[in-house]
Design an enzyme around this catalytic site. Structure first.
Site, PDB file in Angstrom:
ATOM      1  N   HIS A   1       1.629   4.254  -3.055  1.00 51.40           N
ATOM      2  CA  HIS A   1       1.517   5.725  -2.972  1.00 51.40           C
ATOM      3  C   HIS A   1       2.632   6.367  -3.805  1.00 51.40           C
ATOM      4  CE1 HIS A   1      -1.834   6.448  -0.394  1.00 51.40           C
ATOM      5  NE2 HIS A   1      -1.349   5.784   0.649  1.00 51.40           N
TER       6      HIS A   1
ATOM      7  N   GLU B  69      -6.025   6.599  -2.180  1.00 55.35           N
ATOM      8  CA  GLU B  69      -6.046   5.552  -1.155  1.00 55.35           C
ATOM      9  C   GLU B  69      -6.480   4.211  -1.747  1.00 55.35           C
ATOM     10  OE1 GLU B  69      -5.425   4.731   2.103  1.00 55.35           O
ATOM     11  OE2 GLU B  69      -4.096   6.418   1.761  1.00 55.35           O
TER      12      GLU B  69
ATOM     13  N   TYR C  18      -4.351  14.423  -2.700  1.00 50.76           N
ATOM     14  CA  TYR C  18      -4.704  13.671  -1.497  1.00 50.76           C
ATOM     15  C   TYR C  18      -5.781  14.392  -0.691  1.00 50.76           C
ATOM     16  CZ  TYR C  18      -3.606  10.006   1.904  1.00 50.76           C
ATOM     17  OH  TYR C  18      -3.662   8.900   2.723  1.00 50.76           O
TER      18      TYR C  18
ATOM     19  N   HIS D 170       0.847  -1.199   0.000  1.00 50.40           N
ATOM     20  CA  HIS D 170       0.000   0.000   0.000  1.00 50.40           C
ATOM     21  C   HIS D 170       0.885   1.254   0.000  1.00 50.40           C
ATOM     22  CE1 HIS D 170      -3.592   2.398   1.589  1.00 50.40           C
ATOM     23  NE2 HIS D 170      -2.577   3.181   1.929  1.00 50.40           N
ATOM     24  N   GLU D 171       1.880   1.262   0.884  1.00 56.81           N
ATOM     25  CA  GLU D 171       2.753   2.442   0.978  1.00 56.81           C
ATOM     26  C   GLU D 171       3.550   2.658  -0.304  1.00 56.81           C
ATOM     27  OE1 GLU D 171       2.188   4.513   3.153  1.00 56.81           O
ATOM     28  OE2 GLU D 171       0.970   3.186   4.355  1.00 56.81           O
TER      29      GLU D 171
ATOM     30  N   HIS E 113      -9.594   7.948   3.777  1.00 60.71           N
ATOM     31  CA  HIS E 113      -9.536   6.545   4.200  1.00 60.71           C
ATOM     32  C   HIS E 113     -10.929   5.961   4.427  1.00 60.71           C
ATOM     33  CE1 HIS E 113      -5.428   7.903   5.241  1.00 60.71           C
ATOM     34  NE2 HIS E 113      -5.092   6.672   4.913  1.00 60.71           N
TER      35      HIS E 113
END
Lengths: 360, 88
Positions: free
Chosen positions: A176, A196, A187, A172-173, A274
Site C-alpha cells: 500500500h 487492493e 481507494y 500487502h500492507e 476488498h
C-alpha cells in the site's frame, strides 16, 4: 468570482474524466470552458506525477539510496497511540517478542523482493525507513497502512490470530505504501479494488519468493494461517479461485468475484475494494500460471511496470489497467507469449477488446 | 437509548453489525455518556479512511455518525468495542 472558483474545484475532484470530456464539447462556453480547463489541468498533473515517478528512480538527495532496509519495529502495547515503544532497530538483536521478530522479517522479505526483482529501494525507491507497530489495540482483528507506517493487531484468538503470522499480509500492507508513492490509486471503487489487488499480488509474490515457489507450486492464498482453528476456511482470499477462501458460520462466505459477470456493486467497503479486487487478482493468477516459472519474474515485472510507469491514472478502472499491462508486456517482451498470456488472462475474467488502446 | 454499530472495510473486508438497548443494561448511564461523546466528534458522511482501515457507522437514537481508524476517540473506541463485543 468565488462561485466560479468553487465550481472549478468541484469539477476537479468529483466529476469523472469521461463526463468532463463530454462537457468540454458542450455548445455553451460557460459549461465547456471550465470542463476543458479541468481536463487540461488533470493532464498536467498526470504529467507531473509521471515526472516525479521517473525522477524518484534517480533521486540522490544524500548519495545513492541504500540497498539495505532501515526497519524499526514498535510495540503499541495494546494502546492505539502510534508508533509506541521502540523494540527492534535495523541490525539489532532479535526481540523476545515473536510478533516483533515476524514483523522485522516480513518487512525484510518485502524489501528484498522489490529490490532483487525490480531494483526498487524501499517504498519510495529512495530508501524510505520502514516502520511497523505490533500489538495495536486489544483483540484487534485487523492490520492497516496509515499513510506512513504499518500497523498490526493481535487478533482476538477466536476468529483471527496475530496479523504478523502470514508474510503476505505484511507485504500487502507495505505494498500500500509503494502504491501511495507511485500510481496513488484512489481507494474507492475500481481504482480502490486495483489498489487492493496490487497489495495482494505483491503480497503473494513476496511469499512465493520467500518459499522459492514457482507459479505452479504456489497456493495463491492471502492470509493463510490467520484464521483461528475453529473457523471453516483456509485463508481470507484466493487469487486462484476467488470466492472459495472461507465459508463459515461467523465469518459468512468469501464474497469475492473472479469475473466481471459477478462484479459486486456496493457502497460499503469504499465501493467493495476488498471484494472486486478478486477480478484483477484472478487475472494476475491466470497470466502468471500461463507463463509458468517464478511469478515475480515476467508476470510480476509487467504488473510492476504498470504500477510504477507513470501512465496509470489514480482513478484508473480495470480496463485502463488491463490495457496498460498489455502495452507493458509488448514493450518489454515484444509480441511473444507474454503478450498473449496477458491478453488471455484478462479475457478469462471478462475484460476483452484490449487490442487497440483508448477503445472501451 | 438504542445504539447500533456497523463496521465495514478492514483487511478482510468483512462486515460486522450489532445493536444494543441501554435500558436493558446496568451500565446505561456510562454508555449514554460515551454515546454522547461519540456522536459529538463523528462526521456526518463517510470518508475514505486509510488502506485496510475499519470504518464505523454509529447510530444513536436515529442519529448517525461516521468514524474511521486510526482516528477514533477513546469514547468512540470503547463504545464500538462494547456494542460489537469485539476488539476495536
Amino acid at each position: 468570482m468565488d462561485a466560479y472558483t468553487n465550481s472549478r474545484r468541484v469539477f476537479c475532484t468529483i466529476v469523472p474524466p469521461h463526463v468532463l470530456d463530454k462537457l468540454s464539447h458542450h455548445d455553451d462556453p460557460l459549461v465547456a470552458g471550465p470542463a476543458r480547463r479541468t481536463l487540461e489541468r488533470d493532464a498536467l498533473e498526470r504529467t507531473r506525477r509521471r515526472i516525479t515517478t521517473v525522477r524518484g528512480v534517480t533521486a540522490t538527495l544524500e548519495g545513492a539510496p541504500s540497498s539495505k532496509p532501515r526497519r524499526t519495529i514498535y510495540d503499541a502495547e495494546h494502546e492505539t497511540r502510534l508508533p509506541g515503544k521502540k523494540m527492534r532497530e535495523e541490525g539489532g538483536t532479535a526481540s523476545g517478542d515473536e510478533s516483533v521478530n515476524r514483523a522485522y522479517n516480513g518487512l525484510g522479505a518485502t524489501f528484498e523482493l522489490f529490490l532483487n526483482a525490480y531494483g526498487r529501494r524501499s517504498i519510495d525507491d529512495s530508501g524510505l525507513p520502514l516502520n511497523a507497530s505490533v500489538h495495536y489495540s486489544e483483540d484487534y482483528n485487523n492490520a492497516f497502512w496509515d499513510g506512513e507506517q504499518m500497523v498490526f493487531g493481535d487478533g482476538d484468538g477466536e476468529v483471527f490470530l496475530d496479523f504478523t503470522i502470514p508474510v503476505d499480509v505484511m507485504a500487502h500492507e507495505l505494498t500500500h505504501g509503494v502504491t501511495q508513492y507511485t500510481a496513488n490509486l484512489e481507494y474507492f471503487g475500481q481504482s480502490g479494488a486495483l489498489n487492493e489487488s496490487m497489495s495482494d499480488v505483491f503480497g503473494s509474490l513476496v511469499k512465493q519468493h520467500v518459499l522459492g515457489q514457482t507459479a505452479g507450486e504456489a497456493d495463491w492464498l492471502i492470509g493463510k494461517g490467520l484464521l483461528a482453528e475453529r473457523v471453516t476456511g483456509v485463508a481470507l482470499r484466493s487469487m486462484k479461485a476467488p470466492g472459495t477462501a472461507y465459508d463459515d458460520d461467523v465469518l459468512g462466505k468469501d464474497p469475492q468475484p473472479g469475473t466481471m459477470d459477478d462484479f459486486v456493486h456496493t457502497s460499503r467497503d469504499n465501493g467493495g475494494v476488498h471484494i472486486n479486487s478478486g477480478i484483477p487478482n484472478h487475472a494476475f493468477y491466470l497470466a502468471a500460471t500461463a507463463l509458468g516459472g517464478n511469478a515475480w519474474e515476467r508476470a510480476g515485472q509487467i504488473w510492476y511496470d504498470v504500477l510504477t510507469g507513470g501512465d496509470l491514472a489514480s482513478d484508473a478502472q480495470f480496463t485502463d489497467f488491463a490495457q496498460l499491462t498489455v502495452a507493458a508486456a509488448q514493450s518489454r517482451y515484444g509480441e511473444g507469449e507474454e503478450h498473449t498470456a496477458v491478453l488471455e488472462a484478462w479475457a478469462g475474467v471478462g475484460i476483452t477488446d484490449l487490442g487497440a488502446r483508448g477503445e472501451r | 437509548m438504542r445504539i447500533s454499530v456497523i463496521r465495514t472495510g478492514g483487511f478482510a473486508g468483512i462486515e460486522r453489525r450489532a445493536e444494543l438497548d441501554t435500558s436493558e443494561r446496568p451500565d446505561a448511564t456510562h454508555l449514554a455518556a460515551l454515546a454522547h461523546q461519540a456522536v459529538e466528534k463523528g462526521a456526518a458522511a463517510a470518508g475514505r479512511g486509510v488502506p485496510d482501515g475499519f470504518h464505523y457507522e454509529i447510530t444513536i437514537d436515529g442519529r448517525t455518525v461516521h468514524v474511521a481508524d486510526p482516528h477514533l476517540s477513546d469514547a468512540q473506541r470503547e463504545l464500538v468495542r462494547t456494542v460489537l463485543k469485539e476488539g476495536a
